[in-house]
Design a protein around this motif. Structure first.
Motif, PDB file in Angstrom:
ATOM      1  N   GLY A   1       8.598  -0.374  10.219  1.00 38.79           N
ATOM      2  CA  GLY A   1       9.373   0.629   9.504  1.00 38.79           C
ATOM      3  C   GLY A   1       9.891   0.138   8.166  1.00 38.79           C
ATOM      4  O   GLY A   1      10.049   0.933   7.231  1.00 38.79           O
ATOM      5  N   PHE A   2      10.150  -1.169   8.051  1.00 39.64           N
ATOM      6  CA  PHE A   2      10.583  -1.705   6.764  1.00 39.64           C
ATOM      7  C   PHE A   2       9.544  -1.407   5.691  1.00 39.64           C
ATOM      8  O   PHE A   2       9.889  -1.116   4.540  1.00 39.64           O
ATOM      9  CB  PHE A   2      10.806  -3.220   6.863  1.00 39.64           C
ATOM     10  N   ALA A   3       8.271  -1.482   6.061  1.00 36.42           N
ATOM     11  CA  ALA A   3       7.213  -1.253   5.076  1.00 36.42           C
ATOM     12  C   ALA A   3       7.051   0.223   4.756  1.00 36.42           C
ATOM     13  O   ALA A   3       7.079   0.623   3.592  1.00 36.42           O
ATOM     14  CB  ALA A   3       5.892  -1.831   5.593  1.00 36.42           C
ATOM     15  N   VAL A   4       6.879   1.054   5.777  1.00 40.85           N
ATOM     16  CA  VAL A   4       6.525   2.449   5.534  1.00 40.85           C
ATOM     17  C   VAL A   4       7.727   3.327   5.231  1.00 40.85           C
ATOM     18  O   VAL A   4       7.555   4.463   4.770  1.00 40.85           O
ATOM     19  CB  VAL A   4       5.749   3.028   6.747  1.00 40.85           C
ATOM     20  N   LEU A   5       8.936   2.824   5.452  1.00 36.28           N
ATOM     21  CA  LEU A   5      10.130   3.609   5.159  1.00 36.28           C
ATOM     22  C   LEU A   5      10.796   3.159   3.865  1.00 36.28           C
ATOM     23  O   LEU A   5      11.177   3.986   3.034  1.00 36.28           O
ATOM     24  CB  LEU A   5      11.128   3.509   6.325  1.00 36.28           C
TER      25      LEU A   5
ATOM     26  N   GLU B   1       0.823  -1.213   0.000  1.00 39.21           N
ATOM     27  CA  GLU B   1       0.000   0.000   0.000  1.00 39.21           C
ATOM     28  C   GLU B   1       0.855   1.260   0.000  1.00 39.21           C
ATOM     29  O   GLU B   1       0.596   2.204  -0.750  1.00 39.21           O
ATOM     30  CB  GLU B   1      -0.914  -0.011   1.229  1.00 39.21           C
ATOM     31  N   VAL B   2       1.901   1.298   0.844  1.00 39.67           N
ATOM     32  CA  VAL B   2       2.756   2.478   0.902  1.00 39.67           C
ATOM     33  C   VAL B   2       3.517   2.648  -0.414  1.00 39.67           C
ATOM     34  O   VAL B   2       3.761   3.765  -0.869  1.00 39.67           O
ATOM     35  CB  VAL B   2       3.735   2.375   2.091  1.00 39.67           C
ATOM     36  N   LEU B   3       3.884   1.531  -1.038  1.00 41.80           N
ATOM     37  CA  LEU B   3       4.586   1.579  -2.316  1.00 41.80           C
ATOM     38  C   LEU B   3       3.775   2.321  -3.366  1.00 41.80           C
ATOM     39  O   LEU B   3       4.324   3.029  -4.216  1.00 41.80           O
ATOM     40  CB  LEU B   3       4.887   0.156  -2.785  1.00 41.80           C
ATOM     41  N   ASP B   4       2.447   2.180  -3.297  1.00 46.32           N
ATOM     42  CA  ASP B   4       1.589   2.805  -4.304  1.00 46.32           C
ATOM     43  C   ASP B   4       1.533   4.323  -4.193  1.00 46.32           C
ATOM     44  O   ASP B   4       1.001   4.981  -5.096  1.00 46.32           O
ATOM     45  CB  ASP B   4       0.168   2.229  -4.218  1.00 46.32           C
TER      46      ASP B   4
END
Length: 521
Positions: A135-139, A17-20
């Motif tokens: 943090g791995f996901a959102v950063l 989701e954050v990647l998008d």
């Protein structure tokens, strides 16, 4: 259930989701061209997604409480995956924007839900590890987004920027369905809510919609419409609606028994301080990223893939830094020191980029970016740990939604602020440099004389050669002014992160065991 297994299945959809939010940035002109739209209209692909995200994030706590966090998380993954498929198959810009809105509404529930799941899955003494995984996901996702988007667009098609979510979403949905369960306190909370008469806060939801839409459109279109100088009063109208709506929203929600947005966690000093820090950190990250993308693609002539390759090494160092930070938090190091160190690193990285010139090589661009992103990696997990240490468990859902909202809005403000600041400073430097480019300037005359000789050999026309010589001087002036404006943006973000570092002084001691003791009391 093994918390590490739970972490894997919830981090994957959050990363997706954050990647998008960034993967489509480098593909906007390809999307506009493929759907026969202008570049300005293509920006609605980003604006619509961010507006939908801003609307849903504050109410995720309310939705989780009434639907059940597990159910809400599964529904969000399913709708996000389906809307990603429809985005990839869209036949017009209008269809794409519609499905991006649906995608944003569904994706907004993934970040706070996954963060809440991680906080409940790990014991209090391992909260640093949980926030490191989050943090791995959102950063990392916003960092690798431009690289991945550029590679997909150049190699295949812009449609695969969205279609790539489908297989990942299906696997994530299956894994979460098999592994996730709601904790006892959420089950009890939901049971208690069912006993009470259902009161839907329709006024609060309406005010939230007005505030979110006006805010995102104003940020995205402000510079294009000349902000408060807009002759059609679009920005002025949006600003008035936003201000009135925000005041009304806060006033109404603080007095409602079952508010759709609960602002009460902001009364806790640590949580409010961390909200400011995360907002400023993401503002600086996205403003610097927007400026660096523009610098590389416009002045250096990099294509989308080359730009991504220059910016992506910073993600590797962020991956290395975050486990170290998680370990330090586990060793009872006060999170305030890590937050301050991270913000100072971000300041150093931004200041380093402000000292660029037009002769820098790709390798010289990589390292300042590494310092910037490493600084964010150092402060991200400690800020998320410190934010929730003193927040009561019953307010955690609302707190997670608010912090996620401010994190996303920091990125939105950063993109808008970076673009606006760059364009305004570009005008300023163009005018200042143009003051000295006249026939009375010896250096300008020398440059024009040399250029005139070159063009005269090519054209054999003295008048045309003179005209081309002055045009080349003007082009050089514009290039120099544009570069100075980008460097000013990096200086601005350096000042911002340095100012945010002083917020740490207002925080309470932030060690996991102290937070656990206070929460139990």
């Amino acid at each position: 259930m093994n918390p590490w297994l739970v972490a894997v299945v919830v981090v994957v959809p959050t990363f997706m989701e954050v990647l998008d939010t960034t993967i489509a940035l480098v593909a906007l002109r390809y999307i506009a061209g493929g759907l026969s739209a202008t570049s300005d209209d293509g920006e609605w692909v980003i604006t619509s997604y961010l507006a939908a995200n801003a609307f849903i994030l504050p109410i995720t706590g309310w939705l989780s409480a009434h639907l059940g966090r597990r159910n809400y998380f599964l529904v969000s993954i399913a709708i996000f995956t389906l809307s990603s498929l429809m985005c990839g198959l869209a036949g017009s810009l209008g269809q794409l924007i519609l499905f991006r809105v649906v995608q944003g509404l569904a994706g907004g529930g993934l970040q706070p839900s996954s963060q809440g799941i991680l906080l409940d899955a790990f014991p209090v003494e391992k909260q640093g590890v949980a926030m490191t995984l989050f943090g791995f996901a959102v950063l990392i996702a916003p960092i690798v987004g431009p690289t991945l988007g550029g590679w997909i667009t150049d190699t295949y098609s812009w449609r695969w920027v969205f279609l790539i979510n489908v297989p990942v979403g299906v696997l994530a949905l299956a894994g979460c369905y098999a592994l996730l369960r709601d904790p006892d306190y959420l089950v009890a909370q939901r049971t208690e809510l069912r006993k009470q008469p259902f009161r839907f806060d329709s006024i609060g939801l309406s005010l939230l919609a007005i505030v979110a839409v006006c805010w995102e459109v104003m940020l995205s279109k402000g510079q294009e419409w000349d902000w408060l100088g807009d002759p059609f009063w679009r920005i002025q109208t949006l600003a008035i609606l936003f201000a009135v709506g925000l005041v009304g929203l806060v006033f109404w929600e603080l007095r409602h028994r079952n508010p759709v947005i609960n602002f009460r966690p902001l009364r806790e000093r640590n949580f409010a301080s961390c909200c400011i820090i995360i907002f400023c950190a993401y503002l600086a990250l996205f403003a610097a990223t927007k400026s660096l993308l523009g610098l590389l693609q416009t002045l250096f002539g990099y294509d989308a893939l080359s730009t991504g390759l220059v910016m992506s090494p910073s993600g590797i160092f962020a991956v290395i830094a975050m486990p170290i930070v998680g370990r330090l938090i586990g060793l009872r190091l006060d999170a305030r020191w890590l937050i301050g160190a991270g913000l100072l690193l971000m300041t150093a990285g931004n200041y380093w980029m402000s000292q660029f010139n037009l002769d820098v090589s790709p390798a010289q661009v990589v390292w300042p970016r590494v310092v910037l992103v490493a600084g964010l990696a150092v402060c991200f997990a400690p800020a998320n740990v410190a934010a929730y240490l003193y927040v009561p468990v019953e307010l955690r859902g609302a707190a997670v939604g608010l912090l996620s909202l401010l994190r996303n809005e920091g990125g939105s403000v950063g993109v808008s602020l970076g673009q606006t600041f760059q364009e305004r400073r570009d005008q300023f430097h163009t005018l200042r440099l143009g003051e000295y480019l006249d026939p009375f300037n010896a250096a300008a005359n020398s440059f024009v004389a040399k250029a005139h000789a070159v063009f005269l050999q090519q054209t054999a026309d003295p008048v045309a050669a003179q005209q081309f010589a002055w045009q080349q001087l003007a082009a050089l002036r514009d290039q120099q002014a544009s570069s100075l404006s980008y460097f000013d943006c990096f200086w601005m973000t350096a000042v911002l992160t340095l100012a945010a570092a002083f917020v740490v002084l207002f925080m309470k001691r932030s060690v996991a065991e102290k937070g656990a003791h206070t929460a139990s009391e």
